[in-house]
Design a protein around this motif. Structure first.
Motif, short mmCIF file in Angstrom:
data_model
loop_
_atom_site.label_atom_id
_atom_site.label_comp_id
_atom_site.label_asym_id
_atom_site.label_seq_id
_atom_site.Cartn_x
_atom_site.Cartn_y
_atom_site.Cartn_z
N PRO A 16 0.83 -1.21 0.00
CA PRO A 16 0.00 0.00 0.00
C PRO A 16 0.86 1.25 0.00
O PRO A 16 1.97 1.26 0.54
CB PRO A 16 -0.83 -0.13 1.27
CG PRO A 16 -0.21 -1.19 2.08
CD PRO A 16 0.66 -2.01 1.20
N ASP A 20 -3.33 5.33 -1.16
CA ASP A 20 -4.34 4.35 -0.74
C ASP A 20 -4.99 4.68 0.60
O ASP A 20 -5.92 3.99 1.02
CB ASP A 20 -3.70 2.96 -0.63
CG ASP A 20 -3.18 2.44 -1.96
OD1 ASP A 20 -3.84 2.67 -2.98
OD2 ASP A 20 -2.10 1.80 -1.96
N ARG A 23 -8.86 5.01 0.73
CA ARG A 23 -9.55 3.74 0.48
C ARG A 23 -9.41 2.80 1.70
O ARG A 23 -10.37 2.13 2.08
CB ARG A 23 -9.00 3.08 -0.78
CG ARG A 23 -9.60 1.74 -1.11
CD ARG A 23 -11.03 1.82 -1.56
NE ARG A 23 -11.48 0.50 -2.02
CZ ARG A 23 -12.72 0.11 -2.05
NH1 ARG A 23 -13.69 0.93 -1.70
NH2 ARG A 23 -13.04 -1.10 -2.47
N ALA A 69 -1.34 -4.70 -0.39
CA ALA A 69 -2.73 -4.35 -0.66
C ALA A 69 -3.24 -5.36 -1.68
O ALA A 69 -2.56 -5.67 -2.66
CB ALA A 69 -2.83 -2.94 -1.22
N ARG A 71 -5.50 -6.05 -4.65
CA ARG A 71 -6.11 -5.21 -5.68
C ARG A 71 -6.75 -6.05 -6.77
O ARG A 71 -6.25 -7.13 -7.11
CB ARG A 71 -5.06 -4.30 -6.31
CG ARG A 71 -4.39 -3.37 -5.32
CD ARG A 71 -3.24 -2.60 -5.99
NE ARG A 71 -2.49 -1.83 -5.02
CZ ARG A 71 -2.86 -0.64 -4.56
NH1 ARG A 71 -3.96 -0.08 -5.01
NH2 ARG A 71 -2.13 -0.01 -3.67
N ASP A 72 -7.81 -5.54 -7.34
CA ASP A 72 -8.43 -6.14 -8.51
C ASP A 72 -7.50 -5.86 -9.70
O ASP A 72 -7.18 -4.70 -9.97
CB ASP A 72 -9.81 -5.51 -8.73
CG ASP A 72 -10.52 -6.07 -9.93
OD1 ASP A 72 -10.13 -5.71 -11.07
OD2 ASP A 72 -11.45 -6.85 -9.73
N ASP A 76 -7.43 -2.14 -10.63
CA ASP A 76 -6.44 -1.70 -9.64
C ASP A 76 -7.10 -1.19 -8.35
O ASP A 76 -6.46 -0.56 -7.52
CB ASP A 76 -5.50 -0.62 -10.21
CG ASP A 76 -4.19 -0.55 -9.44
OD1 ASP A 76 -3.65 -1.62 -9.08
OD2 ASP A 76 -3.71 0.57 -9.17
N ARG A 77 -8.39 -1.48 -8.16
CA ARG A 77 -9.09 -1.07 -6.94
C ARG A 77 -8.55 -1.86 -5.75
O ARG A 77 -8.42 -3.07 -5.80
CB ARG A 77 -10.59 -1.33 -7.09
CG ARG A 77 -11.40 -0.91 -5.85
CD ARG A 77 -12.85 -1.33 -5.95
NE ARG A 77 -12.91 -2.79 -5.88
CZ ARG A 77 -13.81 -3.53 -6.51
NH1 ARG A 77 -14.73 -2.97 -7.26
NH2 ARG A 77 -13.79 -4.85 -6.41
N LEU A 78 -8.25 -1.15 -4.68
CA LEU A 78 -7.80 -1.79 -3.45
C LEU A 78 -9.01 -2.40 -2.76
O LEU A 78 -10.00 -1.72 -2.50
CB LEU A 78 -7.13 -0.75 -2.55
CG LEU A 78 -6.41 -1.29 -1.32
CD1 LEU A 78 -5.25 -0.40 -0.96
CD2 LEU A 78 -7.34 -1.45 -0.14
N ASP A 79 -8.94 -3.72 -2.46
CA ASP A 79 -10.05 -4.43 -1.86
C ASP A 79 -9.76 -4.97 -0.47
O ASP A 79 -10.67 -5.40 0.23
CB ASP A 79 -10.49 -5.59 -2.75
CG ASP A 79 -11.20 -5.13 -4.00
OD1 ASP A 79 -11.97 -4.15 -3.92
OD2 ASP A 79 -11.00 -5.75 -5.06
#
Length: 181
Positions: A16, A20, A23, A69, A71-72, A76-79
Motif C-alpha cells: 500500500p 491508498d 480507500r 494491498a 487489488r483487482d 487496480d481497486r484496493l479491496d
C-alpha cells in the motif's frame, strides 16, 4: 527488503502507498473488518496514514512485516490487505482482511495462495512454516485458510488480544512440505 509485487492476473498484491490512505480508511469502517481484526475502532484517516507511513514502510525496510494491498487486476481497486509477520526459525504468521465489495468471489483465496507460494518456495522467502489465526466465529477466514492448505490445529482460549479484550482464537499451520490444493 525489496518490495515484491505478486499477481495471478486476477488479483495483484502490491505494498500500500500514501495514495491508498482514503480507500483503506473507507474499508476499515466495515463492521466485519472491525469485528474480526485488531484495527482501531473507530478507525480514522490518521490510523490509515500511520499504517502506510510507519507500519508498511518499516516492515518492508526491516523485512519483518511484509504487507500487500489486495487489488483487482482489472481495475487496480484496493479491496483488502494481506501480510506476513516473519519470525525466527524460517517461520511467519499470515493475516488478511477483505472489504465487502470483493467478498464471496474467491479474491482472498487467490491472494493467500500467492503469498503462501511466495513464502514457502525455496527460490523466494524459503520459509519452513506458516501459521494462521482468527477470532473464533470468523468462518470466512477459516474457509480461506483451509482452501490454502492450512491445517486447523485447534482453539486457544483468550488467544487474540483485540482492543484490550481477549477473544478465543482458531489456530492453524502450513508446513513447506504439506500438500496444498
Amino acid at each position: 527488503m525489496d518490495r515484491v509485487e505478486l499477481t495471478d492476473d486476477v488479483v495483484v498484491l502490491r505494498a500500500p502507498e500514501p495514495a491508498d490512505v482514503d480507500r483503506i480508511t473507507e474499508l476499515c469502517q466495515d463492521p466485519d473488518v472491525q469485528e474480526w481484526t485488531v484495527v482501531p475502532s473507530p478507525y480514522t484517516r490518521a490510523d490509515a496514514a500511520g499504517f502506510v507511513e510507519h507500519v508498511v514502510d518499516a516492515g518492508w525496510a526491516t523485512g519483518a512485516e511484509l504487507t500487500w494491498a489486495v487489488r483487482d487486476a482489472a481495475t487496480d481497486r484496493l479491496d483488502g490487505m494481506i501480510g506476513l509477520s516473519l519470525a525466527p526459525g524460517a517461520s511467519a504468521e499470515i493475516g488478511y482482511w477483505l472489504g465487502p465489495d470483493a467478498r464471496g468471489r474467491g479474491v482472498m483465496t487467490r491472494a493467500v495462495r500467492l503469498v503462501v507460494d511466495h513464502a514457502l518456495r525455496p527460490d523466494r522467502l524459503g520459509l519452513d512454516r506458516l501459521s494462521w489465526s482468527a477470532v473464533v466465529g470468523n468462518t470466512a477466514s477459516l474457509r480461506v485458510a483451509e482452501r490454502a492448505g492450512f491445517r486447523v490445529e485447534g482453539t486457544v482460549r483468550g488467544f487474540v488480544l483485540q482492543r484490550g479484550s481477549r477473544r478465543d482464537g482458531w489456530v492453524g499451520t502450513l508446513l513447506a512440505g504439506d500438500p496444498r490444493p
